[in-house]
Enzyme design. Sequence first.
Site, mmCIF file in Angstrom:
data_model
loop_
_atom_site.group_PDB
_atom_site.id
_atom_site.type_symbol
_atom_site.label_atom_id
_atom_site.label_comp_id
_atom_site.label_asym_id
_atom_site.label_seq_id
_atom_site.Cartn_x
_atom_site.Cartn_y
_atom_site.Cartn_z
ATOM 1 N N CYS A 1 0.556 -1.008 -0.098
ATOM 2 C CA CYS A 1 -0.363 0.336 -0.221
ATOM 3 C C CYS A 1 0.732 1.224 -0.362
ATOM 4 O O CYS A 1 0.680 2.100 -1.152
ATOM 5 C CB CYS A 1 -0.758 -0.464 1.352
ATOM 6 S SG CYS A 1 -2.239 -1.320 0.926
ATOM 7 N N HIS B 1 -3.486 6.940 3.390
ATOM 8 C CA HIS B 1 -1.949 6.188 3.563
ATOM 9 C C HIS B 1 -0.831 7.345 3.465
ATOM 10 O O HIS B 1 0.201 6.533 3.032
ATOM 11 C CB HIS B 1 -2.698 4.580 3.191
ATOM 12 C CG HIS B 1 -1.639 3.432 4.161
ATOM 13 N ND1 HIS B 1 -2.077 2.627 3.699
ATOM 14 C CD2 HIS B 1 -1.317 3.816 4.818
ATOM 15 C CE1 HIS B 1 -1.258 1.395 5.024
ATOM 16 N NE2 HIS B 1 -0.842 2.577 5.845
#
Length: 493
Positions: free
Chosen positions: A55, A105
């Site tokens: 990610c 994120h």
Amino acid sequence: MTMTKRPNILLITTDQWPGHLLGIAGHPVVQTPTLDELARNGVRFSNAHSECPICVPARRTLMTGASPRAHGDRVYDDSLKMPADTMAAAFRAAGYQTQAVGKLHVWPQRDRIGFDDVQLDEEGRAQYGVIDDYEIFLGDRGRPGQQFDHGMSTDGYVWRPWHLPEDLHVTNWATQQMIRQIKRRDPQRPGFWYLSYRHPHPPLVPLQSYLDMYRDMDMGEPVGDDWGQATGDLPYVVASKRKRGEKYSPRQIADIRRAFYALCTQIDHQIRLVIGTLREEMLLDNTIVLFTSDHGDMLGDHGLWAKSLFYQPSVNIPMILLGRRNDPVIGTGVVEDRLVTLADVMPTLLDLAGVPAPDTMDGRSMLTAPAREVVHGEFGENANATRMIRDQRWKLVYYPVGNVCQLFDMEMDPQETRDLAHLPECAAILDRLSGELVRHLYGGDLDWVTDGRLTGLPNREAGPRLNRDLSSQRGQHWPPQLHSDMPQILNSA
């Protein structure tokens, strides 16, 4: 060209969506009618790759147009600040209104990374001291802290239907927030809208109605391979990760895939609402849409799960680009097999919008720049490291522990069932790609090289994959969790 005639840009990303999970890509089960239609009216890049398929590094690459080597993360450093020269910053400097909804994120969590505003969904990472906008939304609807009361984990494959009313599902929330941003736009300025869905990444909690769509469908068998038989042993990283899935029966694997596909179809249908909003707001004809994912998921193929691997279900990602009506550059119904990467998204969109590109990018336009000859992939360091070099036909996957190379013919064996690295007739190909990989190595990777050839690290035996922490299991978030230094757990079973 006036500002209002410049194209709007809608960038849609998902988390952990493999490139082959599209009906238009020939998948026999998954239902993606919206994305299929976008592909029929634009271009689908069938050889799109996530250079570091996990990610945080993948999202840094997407938002900077820079490879992991350029932006500095190939290990999932969730406390590394995003560089200043982001895609959002470039569009904003060019006069665009820039809005983001969903998962960023980044660190710190409220860093807008160049966007005018962000409606944030951080998957319940309250341990970092931030309550995100989705958590606030649930509180406003009388459900404070209840998003993880379904009991499923953010890195596990235990599943169940969503536990709250349908309109409270995070996929639907992200859609509605983006629709509201589009409706609240400044009509005198073009928009750069970033819609970042957190699913189909676990927790696997689709709506029951989408599970029902797949209830009577055969999920098919996971892809197998000859790797262990061909070489007599598995690379340490592969052997270790295979232990994660030993607990799943064939029936359980089928049910996991059913839940995963249901999350994909839910996202696909929600995208229809965003496209419909653009249409009704008379914006669609002047809007460029790009759909992609940060990485994929192995979903049991080759006995493996999740990401951070360089086999197709993990590293190959969807990449669909829809141009403005009658766009002469993008084309209609095109399937393009050139090698592209996440780093190429930013230069492509800036190019289409006529926005100056920062010199910090090392990606290239997928439409106007020369095609890549190779893609270099990298994840991790030391014992957990994996590297890839891929050209148009051949893929080399390298594991430094044990100095193991795998070689796949992507033209004749696109599912990577046969490792050809041990065959004498493939020695020249293996040598060429190994040399290419050596030329891409840097930093500590150079310790794997002796006299210009790969020599790697000592072998080691894979141990059991225990899961005492239940794969980053969240708790009940009301009252709000206090700030802590609990790290994100990446290597759980």
